[in-house]
Design an enzyme around this catalytic site. Structure first.
Site, PDB file in Angstrom:
ATOM      1  N   TYR A   1      59.395 -40.995 -56.017  1.00  0.00           N
ATOM      2  CA  TYR A   1      59.242 -40.099 -54.871  1.00  0.00           C
ATOM      3  C   TYR A   1      57.966 -40.472 -54.139  1.00  0.00           C
ATOM      4  O   TYR A   1      56.940 -40.774 -54.773  1.00  0.00           O
ATOM      5  CB  TYR A   1      59.140 -38.646 -55.355  1.00  0.00           C
ATOM      6  CG  TYR A   1      58.757 -37.676 -54.260  1.00  0.00           C
ATOM      7  CD1 TYR A   1      59.735 -36.996 -53.543  1.00  0.00           C
ATOM      8  CD2 TYR A   1      57.420 -37.462 -53.922  1.00  0.00           C
ATOM      9  CE1 TYR A   1      59.390 -36.114 -52.525  1.00  0.00           C
ATOM     10  CE2 TYR A   1      57.065 -36.589 -52.904  1.00  0.00           C
ATOM     11  CZ  TYR A   1      58.054 -35.912 -52.209  1.00  0.00           C
ATOM     12  OH  TYR A   1      57.719 -35.059 -51.198  1.00  0.00           O
TER      13      TYR A   1
ATOM     14  N   GLU B   1      58.934 -38.383 -45.730  1.00  0.00           N
ATOM     15  CA  GLU B   1      59.276 -38.188 -47.138  1.00  0.00           C
ATOM     16  C   GLU B   1      60.370 -39.165 -47.559  1.00  0.00           C
ATOM     17  O   GLU B   1      61.414 -39.247 -46.907  1.00  0.00           O
ATOM     18  CB  GLU B   1      59.759 -36.745 -47.357  1.00  0.00           C
ATOM     19  CG  GLU B   1      59.978 -36.391 -48.816  1.00  0.00           C
ATOM     20  CD  GLU B   1      60.399 -34.933 -48.988  1.00  0.00           C
ATOM     21  OE1 GLU B   1      61.327 -34.494 -48.293  1.00  0.00           O
ATOM     22  OE2 GLU B   1      59.788 -34.240 -49.827  1.00  0.00           O
TER      23      GLU B   1
END
Lengths: 391, 291
Positions: free
Chosen positions: A109, A197
């Site tokens: 991530y 993101e």
């Protein structure tokens, strides 16, 4: 401002960031052609809507043949996809992204955002990719690594080196990831992003990092210097009344209640919604007409409020500072002569020339209820709503 | 007494356009000592009987300005703030709305370690009633007194001030710190100024959804502030994920909710007002010793 995944990936690709080959399609036939052009034996068909949680809502499908691609695209296109972020009404899928399938060895991530408290951009990296990062942060804070970025220095080599060293990945993968993080920051900075993101950021079995999903949001205040970004706006993702209000330069957000409000100033507009709610009614919108609430703006505000069929009453709450209340009142009276306002209107005006403004409302012969202060306004609103509910 | 602005304020206006001119005139009418304006390219002229300069540095050298108010349009406002810092202006009030967030991040970084205070941007400014007005608030609703007001909002602050004045409760200074996610003076810094001000007895803190400034302020109050603080949070009925007018007013996931801020305030001993209509009454209660 938000954009679609396929747009975000195109932007990243332009900056040398590795993303899977793919292209958007707006019909099942187009989807099949896109898959054919990509080649290979397996593809991913991804619904393109702004809301997150698409996987959970069934908006991401895997296909092992061209006919499966066509079938998945056909099912998704035109359907209303419901995800944890869309609300129960869902969001209509108008485009799908067809991508080549990737071999995944590991899911990571990565995100870049503005840390308000620190007043700096921050980079967050975690080996827990493909999961809800809020949950990871709550349950396993030790699996999240962050660094702040000094805008005058940029994201330095030592910072990315230090960050990737925390990950349980090979040295080769670390060496590939560190410059990738810097490229992502370059995009964040160059395009005035508020959020970038990547979840997941995958490693292939041969340790190549690839961006599997990308979500980018932009700072609305900076759009004036990014016409290329502004061109990516998809108004069909937004509420039509909000799009119309924005065209009139009104700050409007549609809510689910039945009391429309017209207020000057964002803080007072929020407080007005609060006082309606505390009085037992429910606001239909947030609306800030701004400091220059002239007749045209008030007229447009009424037009937008009246286009919402749930509105049963309107509360006008104006604190006249620079804006004179008598001038505002004339604007309102002019507006209601042009827009059919068939619900009761409660008016509370205070500040400069308030008495004169109140007199204009009282003597207009129209259906205005003049309130003395915010408490009185809220009481009058709930009376009006209760009376209607009782009918 | 008061904080930030008073009779020693020597005010410079950066961006003498229509808005700057109008508010400079209002400030002068209120009794603020206005010393000149800055408009690049229009130096040598005059505005409201005082000289116009091309640069802030030349204006400071000529007039001894110690405070500036900025009306420069958003694309150029960050540069105007940095120019004021560089010229040695001690208090910079930036009214401009819509400045890119990364521009403000850069400004904050540039200001680190320098002896300047920034109020705003996207704020109504600062007023010390009866002394000086450096902002766009209507002067006449204020009254000199001993209550300090800090807020992220404009008209909601006027609402609160009007409720105080209507009860005969005057204000020492009212500070609008602005509705943007990244700004200058924060709640805690402003609270410490009011704590040190002998002319302030009670502080009103008006926050709103978004970020965690109110939670941090509440923790700071418990540690460092001895004066009573009355708090209100706007946006108790706001939905998550939507920007409520102010760039900074957004509930992000589970963060920045009114409930979180109200809880933090209550746990740290503030008197919390639920209804925006009750701010004046609540302060009156605290002054009477019955919060």
């Amino acid at each position: 401002m938000k954009i679609h995944e396929y747009q975000a990936k195109a932007m990243l690709r332009d900056h040398g960031v590795p993303v899977p080959a793919g292209s958007p399609a707006s019909s099942a036939v187009q989807a099949r052609q896109a898959a054919e052009a990509l080649g290979g034996e397996r593809w991913v068909v991804k619904a393109q809507i702004h809301a997150g949680g698409r996987g959970k809502g069934g908006g991401i499908r895997r296909a092992a043949s061209l006919s499966e691609v066509e079938q998945c695209a056909g099912q998704l296109l035109g359907s209303r996809l419901v995800t944890p972020q869309t609300g129960p009404q869902g969001q209509e899928v108008q485009q799908v992204l067809i991508e080549e399938g990737c071999d995944i060895a590991q899911e990571l991530y990565c995100s870049l955002f503005i840390d308000r408290g620190a007043g700096q951009p921050a980079l967050m990296l975690s080996p827990a990719g493909g999961m809800d990062i809020e949950t990871v942060a709550a349950d396993h804070p030790e699996r999240i690594f962050r660094t702040h970025i000094d805008v005058l220095l940029g994201l330095a080599d030592f910072q990315t080196r230090g960050l990737v060293a925390n990950l349980p990945v090979s040295v080769a993968a670390q060496r590939a990831l560190a410059p990738l993080l810097q490229k992502l920051y370059d995009v964040f900075r160059a395009k005035d992003c508020s959020l970038l993101e990547i979840n997941p950021l995958i490693l292939t079995p041969d340790d190549r990092p690839v961006i599997l999903d990308a979500k980018i949001q932009f700072d609305d205040n900076a759009l004036f210097r990014h016409p290329d970004v502004t061109a990516l706006r998809d108004p069909t993702e937004e509420d039509p009344l909000e799009v119309e209000a924005a065209a009139y330069d009104l700050s409007y957000i549609k809510l689910s209640g039945n009391v429309g409000c017209i207020v000057n100033g964002a803080g007072l507009a929020m407080a007005t919604m609060d006082v309606i709610k505390l009085g037992g009614a429910s606001p239909a919108n947030f609306l800030d007409v701004g400091g220059a609430a002239d007749a045209d703006r008030v007229e447009n505000a009424f037009r937008i409020l009246m286009a919402d069929p749930h509105v049963k009453a309107v509360l006008i709450n104006i604190f006249g500072g620079i804006l004179r209340c008598d001038v505002f009142a004339e604007g309102v009276l002019h507006a209601v002569s042009k827009v059919a306002v068939e619900v009761p209107v409660i008016v509370r005006i205070a500040g400069t020339n308030a008495e004169e403004g109140q007199r204009l409302f009282a003597e207009s012969g129209l259906n205005f209820l003049v309130a003395d202060d915010m408490a009185d306004a809220a009481a009058k609103v709930s009376q009006v709503i209760r009376a209607q509910d009782g009918q | 007494m008061s904080i930030l602005v008073d009779k020693n304020t020597r005010l410079l206006v950066q961006g003498m356009g229509r808005e700057g001119w109008f508010h400079a005139e209002q400030a002068v009418d209120y009794g603020t000592r206005y010393v000149g304006g800055v408009n690049p390219g229009r130096g040598g002229g005059a505005a409201l009987g005082r000289p116009l300069f091309n640069t802030v540095a030349s204006a400071v050298a000529d007039t001894g300005a110690n405070t500036s108010i900025i009306f420069v349009p958003a694309p150029f406002a960050a540069d105007a703030i940095c120019e004021a810092v560089d010229a040695g202006i001690g208090l910079i009030v930036c009214i401009t709305d819509g400045i890119p967030v990364l521009d403000m991040v850069t400004v904050r970084r540039y200001m680190a370690g320098k002896d300047a205070t920034l109020i705003g941007p996207n704020c109504p400014g600062v007023i010390s009633p009866g002394k000086a007005k450096v902002g766009i608030m209507p002067g006449h609703i204020h009254q000199p007194g001993r209550v300090g007001v800090i807020s992220r909002s404009g008209t909601l602050t006027y609402e609160a001030v009007a409720q105080l004045t209507a009860r005969g409760i005057g204000q020492s200074t009212c500070v609008g710190i602005g509705g943007d996610p990244i700004g200058g003076l924060n709640f805690a810094q402003c609270l410490s100024l009011f704590e040190a001000d002998a002319g302030t007895d009670v502080i009103v803190l008006i926050g709103e959804i978004g970020g965690s400034a109110e939670e941090e302020a509440a923790a700071y109050i418990a540690e460092h502030i001895s004066k009573p603080v009355v708090g209100f949070i706007a946006g108790q009925s706001a939905p998550p994920g939507r920007r409520m007018g102010h760039a900074g007013a957004i509930i992000d996931g589970a963060r920045g909710t009114a409930a979180s801020k109200i809880t933090a305030m209550e746990e740290n001993g503030l008197t919390v007002v639920r209804s925006p209509a009750g701010i004046g009454a609540s302060v009156a209660g605290v002054l009477d010793g019955n919060p």
